[in-house]
Design a protein around this motif. Structure first.
Motif, PDB file in Angstrom:
ATOM      1  N   GLN A   1       0.877  -1.166   0.000  1.00  0.00           N
ATOM      2  CA  GLN A   1       0.000   0.000   0.000  1.00  0.00           C
ATOM      3  C   GLN A   1       0.915   1.217   0.000  1.00  0.00           C
ATOM      4  N   ASN A   2       0.724   2.087  -0.963  1.00  0.00           N
ATOM      5  CA  ASN A   2       1.564   3.274  -1.105  1.00  0.00           C
ATOM      6  C   ASN A   2       3.040   2.896  -1.234  1.00  0.00           C
ATOM      7  N   MET A   3       3.306   1.747  -1.821  1.00  0.00           N
ATOM      8  CA  MET A   3       4.657   1.256  -2.060  1.00  0.00           C
ATOM      9  C   MET A   3       4.660   0.605  -3.439  1.00  0.00           C
ATOM     10  N   THR A   4       5.845   0.530  -4.030  1.00  0.00           N
ATOM     11  CA  THR A   4       5.958  -0.147  -5.313  1.00  0.00           C
ATOM     12  C   THR A   4       6.728  -1.447  -5.147  1.00  0.00           C
ATOM     13  N   LEU A   5       6.503  -2.344  -6.053  1.00  0.00           N
ATOM     14  CA  LEU A   5       7.259  -3.586  -6.064  1.00  0.00           C
ATOM     15  C   LEU A   5       8.748  -3.289  -6.220  1.00  0.00           C
ATOM     16  N   GLU A   6       9.073  -2.309  -7.053  1.00  0.00           N
ATOM     17  CA  GLU A   6      10.470  -1.958  -7.293  1.00  0.00           C
ATOM     18  C   GLU A   6      11.164  -1.467  -6.025  1.00  0.00           C
ATOM     19  N   GLY A   7      10.422  -0.863  -5.120  1.00  0.00           N
ATOM     20  CA  GLY A   7      10.992  -0.413  -3.869  1.00  0.00           C
ATOM     21  C   GLY A   7      11.101  -1.505  -2.823  1.00  0.00           C
ATOM     22  N   VAL A   8      10.217  -2.473  -2.883  1.00  0.00           N
ATOM     23  CA  VAL A   8      10.119  -3.515  -1.863  1.00  0.00           C
ATOM     24  C   VAL A   8      10.933  -4.767  -2.205  1.00  0.00           C
ATOM     25  N   LEU A   9      10.963  -5.140  -3.461  1.00  0.00           N
ATOM     26  CA  LEU A   9      11.580  -6.410  -3.851  1.00  0.00           C
ATOM     27  C   LEU A   9      13.084  -6.492  -3.570  1.00  0.00           C
ATOM     28  N   PRO A  10      13.894  -5.498  -3.933  1.00  0.00           N
ATOM     29  CA  PRO A  10      15.343  -5.654  -3.700  1.00  0.00           C
ATOM     30  C   PRO A  10      15.730  -5.956  -2.250  1.00  0.00           C
ATOM     31  N   PRO A  11      15.199  -5.241  -1.250  1.00  0.00           N
ATOM     32  CA  PRO A  11      15.578  -5.594   0.123  1.00  0.00           C
ATOM     33  C   PRO A  11      15.141  -7.001   0.528  1.00  0.00           C
ATOM     34  N   LEU A  12      13.984  -7.441   0.046  1.00  0.00           N
ATOM     35  CA  LEU A  12      13.534  -8.800   0.361  1.00  0.00           C
ATOM     36  C   LEU A  12      14.456  -9.840  -0.278  1.00  0.00           C
ATOM     37  N   LEU A  13      14.917  -9.558  -1.481  1.00  0.00           N
ATOM     38  CA  LEU A  13      15.854 -10.467  -2.145  1.00  0.00           C
ATOM     39  C   LEU A  13      17.198 -10.474  -1.418  1.00  0.00           C
ATOM     40  N   GLU A  14      17.642  -9.305  -0.985  1.00  0.00           N
ATOM     41  CA  GLU A  14      18.904  -9.233  -0.236  1.00  0.00           C
ATOM     42  C   GLU A  14      18.831 -10.084   1.028  1.00  0.00           C
ATOM     43  N   LYS A  15      17.713 -10.019   1.749  1.00  0.00           N
ATOM     44  CA  LYS A  15      17.549 -10.822   2.963  1.00  0.00           C
ATOM     45  C   LYS A  15      17.564 -12.308   2.644  1.00  0.00           C
ATOM     46  N   SER A  16      16.974 -12.682   1.533  1.00  0.00           N
ATOM     47  CA  SER A  16      16.983 -14.090   1.128  1.00  0.00           C
ATOM     48  C   SER A  16      18.406 -14.570   0.879  1.00  0.00           C
ATOM     49  N   LEU A  17      19.185 -13.768   0.155  1.00  0.00           N
ATOM     50  CA  LEU A  17      20.575 -14.140  -0.117  1.00  0.00           C
ATOM     51  C   LEU A  17      21.407 -14.189   1.162  1.00  0.00           C
ATOM     52  N   GLU A  18      21.167 -13.252   2.085  1.00  0.00           N
ATOM     53  CA  GLU A  18      21.882 -13.261   3.366  1.00  0.00           C
ATOM     54  C   GLU A  18      21.645 -14.567   4.120  1.00  0.00           C
ATOM     55  N   ARG A  19      20.480 -15.155   3.940  1.00  0.00           N
ATOM     56  CA  ARG A  19      20.143 -16.420   4.601  1.00  0.00           C
ATOM     57  C   ARG A  19      20.659 -17.633   3.829  1.00  0.00           C
ATOM     58  N   GLY A  20      21.323 -17.384   2.702  1.00  0.00           N
ATOM     59  CA  GLY A  20      21.868 -18.473   1.906  1.00  0.00           C
ATOM     60  C   GLY A  20      20.861 -19.152   1.000  1.00  0.00           C
ATOM     61  N   TRP A  21      19.725 -18.506   0.780  1.00  0.00           N
ATOM     62  CA  TRP A  21      18.683 -19.080  -0.055  1.00  0.00           C
ATOM     63  C   TRP A  21      18.874 -18.700  -1.513  1.00  0.00           C
ATOM     64  N   ARG A  22      18.561 -19.637  -2.391  1.00  0.00           N
ATOM     65  CA  ARG A  22      18.449 -19.357  -3.820  1.00  0.00           C
ATOM     66  C   ARG A  22      16.989 -18.977  -4.066  1.00  0.00           C
ATOM     67  N   VAL A  23      16.773 -18.123  -5.074  1.00  0.00           N
ATOM     68  CA  VAL A  23      15.455 -17.518  -5.265  1.00  0.00           C
ATOM     69  C   VAL A  23      15.022 -17.567  -6.727  1.00  0.00           C
ATOM     70  N   VAL A  24      13.726 -17.779  -6.933  1.00  0.00           N
ATOM     71  CA  VAL A  24      13.082 -17.542  -8.225  1.00  0.00           C
ATOM     72  C   VAL A  24      12.051 -16.445  -7.993  1.00  0.00           C
ATOM     73  N   VAL A  25      12.034 -15.454  -8.886  1.00  0.00           N
ATOM     74  CA  VAL A  25      11.014 -14.409  -8.867  1.00  0.00           C
ATOM     75  C   VAL A  25      10.174 -14.616 -10.122  1.00  0.00           C
ATOM     76  N   GLN A  26       8.908 -14.939  -9.930  1.00  0.00           N
ATOM     77  CA  GLN A  26       8.029 -15.188 -11.075  1.00  0.00           C
ATOM     78  C   GLN A  26       7.089 -14.020 -11.280  1.00  0.00           C
ATOM     79  N   SER A  27       7.167 -13.418 -12.469  1.00  0.00           N
ATOM     80  CA  SER A  27       6.206 -12.397 -12.875  1.00  0.00           C
ATOM     81  C   SER A  27       5.343 -12.998 -13.984  1.00  0.00           C
ATOM     82  N   THR A  28       4.587 -12.171 -14.674  1.00  0.00           N
ATOM     83  CA  THR A  28       3.613 -12.715 -15.623  1.00  0.00           C
ATOM     84  C   THR A  28       3.886 -12.382 -17.081  1.00  0.00           C
ATOM     85  N   SER A  29       4.968 -11.657 -17.361  1.00  0.00           N
ATOM     86  CA  SER A  29       5.262 -11.358 -18.765  1.00  0.00           C
ATOM     87  C   SER A  29       6.762 -11.149 -18.957  1.00  0.00           C
ATOM     88  N   GLU A  30       7.223 -11.382 -20.166  1.00  0.00           N
ATOM     89  CA  GLU A  30       8.639 -11.149 -20.487  1.00  0.00           C
ATOM     90  C   GLU A  30       8.995  -9.678 -20.279  1.00  0.00           C
TER      91      GLU A  30
END
Length: 150
Positions: A10-39
Motif C-alpha cells: 500500500q503506497n509502495m511499489t514492487l520496485e521499492g520492496v523487492l530488492p531488500p527482500l531479495l537481499e535478505k533471502s541471499l543473506e540467509r543463503g537461499w536461492r530464489v526464483v522471482v516469477q512475474s507474468t510477462s517477459e
C-alpha cells in the motif's frame, strides 16, 4: 512444510520492496526464483535490479541465460525451478505453481490498491490454507517496516 508470506503493498511499489527482500533471502543463503507474468515485466525487473542502488550488487539473471542453474536469483515467467531455489517470489498476480510444496518459502507480493490483485491474493490465501501451508500476512507500518498482521 512450505511457509507462504503475503506482502500487502500500500503506497509502495514492487520496485521499492523487492530488492531488500531479495537481499535478505541471499543473506540467509537461499536461492530464489522471482516469477512475474510477462517477459516485458521480467525484463523491467531485471534492469531495475542492476540499478536500484549505487552501493549494492544483487546477483541475478533471467531464465534465458545458459548458466541459469548457477544463478542465486532467477527472474522467470513460468513454473519450474531452474536454479534449485528455496524461495519463490510471486509478483504481478503470478499464480501459485503446482510445485509450491517443494519450496521452503513462497512470498506473494500484491498491490493492495488493485482490486484484481487483492482478489487473486485472497484466492491464493484460501488455496494455501487448503493445502496445509503455514500462511502469514504482512503489511508495512508508517515507517515502511514490515509488520505481521492477524
Amino acid at each position: 512444510m512450505t511457509e507462504v508470506l503475503f506482502y500487502h503493498l500500500q503506497n509502495m511499489t514492487l520496485e521499492g520492496v523487492l530488492p531488500p527482500l531479495l537481499e535478505k533471502s541471499l543473506e540467509r543463503g537461499w536461492r530464489v526464483v522471482v516469477q512475474s507474468t510477462s517477459e516485458e515485466r521480467a525484463d523491467a525487473l531485471d534492469a531495475h535490479l542492476w540499478t536500484y542502488r549505487d552501493d549494492s550488487f544483487l546477483p541475478h539473471a533471467t531464465w534465458r541465460v545458459a548458466d541459469v542453474a548457477e544463478q542465486p536469483i532467477v527472474l522467470a515467467i513460468e513454473e519450474g525451478n531452474p536454479n534449485r531455489a528455496h524461495v519463490r517470489f510471486l509478483v504481478d498476480n503470478a499464480p501459485l505453481p503446482s510445485d509450491a510444496h517443494s519450496y521452503e518459502r513462497m512470498v506473494l507480493v500484491f498491490n493492495g490498491d488493485d482490486p484484481d490483485a487483492l482478489a487473486a491474493a485472497r484466492s491464493a490465501w484460501t488455496d494455501c490454507k487448503s493445502r496445509g501451508f503455514e500462511v502469514t500476512y504482512w503489511q508495512a507500518d508508517e515507517r515502511g517496516r514490515w509488520q505481521r498482521r492477524q
